[in-house]
Scaffold this active site. Sequence first.
Site, PDB file in Angstrom:
ATOM      1  N   TRP A 183       0.863  -1.184   0.000  1.00 20.99           N
ATOM      2  CA  TRP A 183       0.000   0.000   0.000  1.00 20.99           C
ATOM      3  C   TRP A 183       0.897   1.231   0.000  1.00 20.99           C
ATOM      4  CZ3 TRP A 183      -0.215   3.777   3.977  1.00 20.99           C
ATOM      5  CH2 TRP A 183      -1.058   4.859   3.648  1.00 20.99           C
ATOM      6  N   GLU A 224      -3.186  -3.059  -2.171  1.00 19.98           N
ATOM      7  CA  GLU A 224      -4.318  -2.419  -1.488  1.00 19.98           C
ATOM      8  C   GLU A 224      -4.604  -1.059  -2.121  1.00 19.98           C
ATOM      9  OE1 GLU A 224      -3.429  -1.634   2.639  1.00 19.98           O
ATOM     10  OE2 GLU A 224      -5.512  -1.144   3.126  1.00 19.98           O
ATOM     11  N   LYS A 226      -6.894   2.655  -2.400  1.00 21.06           N
ATOM     12  CA  LYS A 226      -7.440   3.626  -1.453  1.00 21.06           C
ATOM     13  C   LYS A 226      -8.072   4.797  -2.192  1.00 21.06           C
ATOM     14  CE  LYS A 226      -6.336   5.882   2.877  1.00 21.06           C
ATOM     15  NZ  LYS A 226      -5.403   6.047   3.982  1.00 21.06           N
ATOM     16  N   ASP A 294     -10.064   4.150  10.780  1.00 17.52           N
ATOM     17  CA  ASP A 294      -9.408   3.010  11.421  1.00 17.52           C
ATOM     18  C   ASP A 294      -9.771   2.825  12.888  1.00 17.52           C
ATOM     19  OD1 ASP A 294      -7.549   1.825   9.274  1.00 17.52           O
ATOM     20  OD2 ASP A 294      -7.178   3.972   9.132  1.00 17.52           O
ATOM     21  N   ASP A 324      -7.141  -4.124  10.440  1.00 17.79           N
ATOM     22  CA  ASP A 324      -6.324  -2.917  10.269  1.00 17.79           C
ATOM     23  C   ASP A 324      -7.001  -1.741  10.963  1.00 17.79           C
ATOM     24  OD1 ASP A 324      -4.562  -0.985   9.484  1.00 17.79           O
ATOM     25  OD2 ASP A 324      -5.195  -0.933   7.385  1.00 17.79           O
TER      26      ASP A 324
HETATM   27  C1  RNT Z   1      -3.678   2.790   5.079  1.00 16.07           C
HETATM   28  C2  RNT Z   1      -3.832   1.345   4.777  1.00 16.07           C
HETATM   29  C3  RNT Z   1      -2.728   0.468   5.273  1.00 16.07           C
HETATM   30  C4  RNT Z   1      -2.226   0.848   6.641  1.00 16.07           C
HETATM   31  C5  RNT Z   1      -1.241  -0.121   7.235  1.00 16.07           C
HETATM   32  C6  RNT Z   1      -0.577   0.421   8.446  1.00 16.07           C
HETATM   33  O1  RNT Z   1      -4.790   3.512   4.778  1.00 16.07           O
HETATM   34  O2  RNT Z   1      -5.051   0.890   5.265  1.00 16.07           O
HETATM   35  O3  RNT Z   1      -3.120  -0.851   5.207  1.00 16.07           O
HETATM   36  O4  RNT Z   1      -3.287   1.016   7.526  1.00 16.07           O
HETATM   37  O5  RNT Z   1      -0.361  -0.508   6.277  1.00 16.07           O
HETATM   38 ZN    ZN Z   2      -5.421  -1.207   5.250  1.00 14.42          ZN
END
Ligand code: RNT
Ligand code: ZN
Length: 417
Positions: A183, A224, A226, A294, A324
Amino acid sequence: MTIKESYLAAQEQYGAIGVDTDKAIEALKKLSISMHCWQGDDVTGFDQDGPLTGGIQTTGNYPGKARNPEELMADIDKALSLIPGHHKLNLHANYAIFQPGEFCDRDALKPEHFEKWAEFAKERKMGIDFNPTFFSHPKADEFTLSSPDEEIRQFWINHGQACIRISQYLAEETGQPCVMNIWIPDGLKDVPADRMGPRARFKDSLDQILSIPYDRTKVFVTLESKVFGIGMESYTVGSSEFAMNYVTKNGIVPLMDNGHYHPTEVVSDKISSMLLFHDRIALHVTRPVRWDSDHVVLLDDETKEIAKEIIRNQASDRVFLALDFFDASINRIAAWVVGMRNMQKALLYALLSPNERLKELQDTGRMTELMMQQEELKTYPMGAVWDYFCQQEEVPVRESWYREVQSYESSVLSKRS
Ligand code: RNT
Ligand code: ZN
């Protein structure tokens, strides 16, 4: 009534709708969740003293944060002792452990910097998942793998490659596959002049990272996506479309974090589509509150819905399940335990549903009965099954685990300044 007696009563009630509670418990025992090390110290890690960057944030200053590997390991042990089942540990590259006086930058990290973690995991017969850390670093101020500065981009490509080697080492040491998640925070606060350039560079950087030889049966690389980050509200390089297309074309694994989509989009609805086109998918289960905040995972509707999609599609061995979140405003060990136990409860809820029967109601258009049954299920005695499961797994039943957190807080955490 004893826990066993309550369980037997629950067993009868579930039995009447065709659900076998013993089988549900057996299935739940086998479901392992990757517990993220970064809840223990607010994503700080051990390789630098700077702030958390990358558009993510921990808020709160609850006392007792782990300050070094020994403390973090002890806290992880404490949390795991209160969580039923057998799980994996999810590590980030910034949790490298150096010899006294040693320092190694991210581009040159080696398996030896994770030897202590490998030992920790082996002693506990746990697997480890791994994450390159493309944030909280002087070279990660703006862009990393999509940087227009070739030197910076190369630094992070080297980091990604180093992490693949570390992931394979961790897989070999623990004897369990390692999921390595990429990520990057790269993005812009305001309207871009060029959306394509950074994405083209990111694509090339990923190609270079994946070009090194590694064993794809041992290391599963995930990507990942976003939608936005703090200070990156207008543009993220690793958007959903970017990540989905990249993983599909390159045979790696998509990772969906349920805090990373527009607020009315739900990951639970995406899982089935992704499973139809991928052998495996990965999830970061979190709790977005208004934004990708989070928060600790609760037993809320979306967590249950995600669990149902995994269970009723018999996909538990195709879904890499990780948590997470990072909450610094409450006891960090309690945060882990609440989140992990809630994910397990959501899975149990799904396992205790007459899934075939419910599908049949849908397929035969009996929507009134379907709604009725799904709603009645909500007040079935799942708690009795959960308690029995905890008892069998020899972890504290119901809220009694909290007393152990309190005594750990007074005997250990409160001594940390
Ligand atoms: C950030 C992502 C990622 C982090 C971690 C710490 O928005 O969700 O996965 O939270 O790598
Ligand atoms: Zn994440």
